[in-house]
Write a protein that holds these residues in place. Structure first.
Motif, PDB file in Angstrom:
ATOM      1  N   ALA A  13       0.829  -1.212   0.000  1.00 62.42           N
ATOM      2  CA  ALA A  13       0.000   0.000   0.000  1.00 62.42           C
ATOM      3  C   ALA A  13       0.860   1.257   0.000  1.00 62.42           C
ATOM      4  CB  ALA A  13      -0.927  -0.003   1.210  1.00 62.42           C
ATOM      5  N   LEU A  18      -0.844  -0.287  -3.829  1.00 62.45           N
ATOM      6  CA  LEU A  18      -1.685  -1.460  -4.094  1.00 62.45           C
ATOM      7  C   LEU A  18      -2.423  -1.898  -2.839  1.00 62.45           C
ATOM      8  CD1 LEU A  18       0.735  -3.633  -6.266  1.00 62.45           C
ATOM      9  CD2 LEU A  18      -1.202  -2.260  -7.054  1.00 62.45           C
ATOM     10  N   LEU A  19      -3.646  -2.292  -3.000  1.00 66.07           N
ATOM     11  CA  LEU A  19      -4.462  -2.808  -1.910  1.00 66.07           C
ATOM     12  C   LEU A  19      -4.566  -4.323  -2.057  1.00 66.07           C
ATOM     13  CD1 LEU A  19      -6.356  -2.247   0.512  1.00 66.07           C
ATOM     14  CD2 LEU A  19      -8.212  -2.052  -1.150  1.00 66.07           C
ATOM     15  N   HIS A  24      -8.091  -4.993   2.067  1.00 68.28           N
ATOM     16  CA  HIS A  24      -9.489  -4.619   1.850  1.00 68.28           C
ATOM     17  C   HIS A  24     -10.357  -5.138   2.984  1.00 68.28           C
ATOM     18  CE1 HIS A  24     -13.492  -4.890  -0.248  1.00 68.28           C
ATOM     19  NE2 HIS A  24     -13.185  -3.606  -0.319  1.00 68.28           N
ATOM     20  N   SER A  51     -14.257  -2.973  -4.221  1.00 70.21           N
ATOM     21  CA  SER A  51     -12.805  -3.080  -4.087  1.00 70.21           C
ATOM     22  C   SER A  51     -12.075  -2.117  -5.018  1.00 70.21           C
ATOM     23  CB  SER A  51     -12.337  -4.516  -4.312  1.00 70.21           C
ATOM     24  OG  SER A  51     -12.657  -4.953  -5.603  1.00 70.21           O
ATOM     25  N   HIS A  52     -12.671  -1.783  -6.164  1.00 68.83           N
ATOM     26  CA  HIS A  52     -12.036  -0.836  -7.078  1.00 68.83           C
ATOM     27  C   HIS A  52     -11.942   0.549  -6.433  1.00 68.83           C
ATOM     28  CE1 HIS A  52     -10.689   0.958 -10.791  1.00 68.83           C
ATOM     29  NE2 HIS A  52     -11.675   1.853 -10.716  1.00 68.83           N
ATOM     30  N   GLN A  55      -9.369   0.436  -3.750  1.00 71.70           N
ATOM     31  CA  GLN A  55      -8.022   0.455  -4.331  1.00 71.70           C
ATOM     32  C   GLN A  55      -7.617   1.875  -4.697  1.00 71.70           C
ATOM     33  OE1 GLN A  55      -5.350  -1.763  -5.056  1.00 71.70           O
ATOM     34  NE2 GLN A  55      -4.470   0.193  -5.600  1.00 71.70           N
ATOM     35  N   GLN A  56      -8.508   2.607  -5.301  1.00 77.69           N
ATOM     36  CA  GLN A  56      -8.212   3.996  -5.681  1.00 77.69           C
ATOM     37  C   GLN A  56      -7.960   4.859  -4.450  1.00 77.69           C
ATOM     38  OE1 GLN A  56     -11.618   4.856  -8.173  1.00 77.69           O
ATOM     39  NE2 GLN A  56     -10.357   4.690 -10.015  1.00 77.69           N
ATOM     40  N   PRO A 160      -3.955  -8.677  -5.251  1.00 76.86           N
ATOM     41  CA  PRO A 160      -4.603  -7.367  -5.295  1.00 76.86           C
ATOM     42  C   PRO A 160      -6.120  -7.500  -5.115  1.00 76.86           C
ATOM     43  CG  PRO A 160      -3.058  -7.612  -7.108  1.00 76.86           C
ATOM     44  CD  PRO A 160      -3.187  -8.955  -6.457  1.00 76.86           C
TER      45      PRO A 160
END
Length: 161
Positions: A13, A18-19, A24, A51-52, A55-56, A160
């Motif tokens: 992260a 990156l997650l 998450h 999750s998107h 992630q952002q 991810p």
């Protein structure tokens, strides 16, 4: 093992934006906790499961995830138990579900924890039957395959989100 998952999750992260799957789950878990407290629930919101979007958000600012990791590290540090409840407290916020545990493992851990507690905390209060080396070895032999199954799930947690 939980600490290793946290370390990799934090590194990905902070250094790569990156997650991970575990990250998450940890974000969702840490967002739900305030909902159980009336005083905190006023300003709490049920977390988004997208999750998107998560992630952002982590790519833009990993501080929420880093704070959740810090809180979970405290839980790990303060947890000295081996019973099912202790194991769930450590692993479920990272994404583990009961299906990840070998059948019977949690019952074996409960028994092991009960016996361990009797020996560790029962001295002086009552007559305690101290287990023999062969009894303990047999008990450990029952636990190891279940721990191996827990370890097998780690790569999925580090994918991810």
């Amino acid at each position: 093992m939980a600490e290793q998952v946290l370390a990799v999750t934090e590194d990905r992260a902070v250094n790569r934006g990156l997650l991970t799957h575990a990250g998450h789950h940890l974000l969702v878990s840490s967002s739900i906790i305030p909902l159980a407290n009336k005083a905190q629930a006023v300003n709490a919101r049920f977390p988004a499961y997208d999750s998107h979007a998560a992630q952002q958000a982590v790519a833009a600012d990993p501080s929420l995830l880093v704070a959740a990791i810090k809180r979970h590290r405290k839980v790990i540090k303060e947890n000295g138990g081996v019973k099912a409840g202790n194991v769930r407290m450590l692993l479920c916020p990272l994404g583990y579900r009961d299906a990840c545990f070998a059948i019977g493992l949690l019952d074996i851990l409960d028994e092991f924890g009960r016996e361990r507690g009797n020996v560790a905390h029962g001295a002086g209060a009552a007559v305690v039957n101290i287990p023999t080396g062969s009894t303990e070895l047999a008990r450990i032999a029952k636990i190891i395959p279940g721990l191996a199954r827990i370890d097998q799930y780690v790569p999925r947690l580090l994918l991810p989100a």
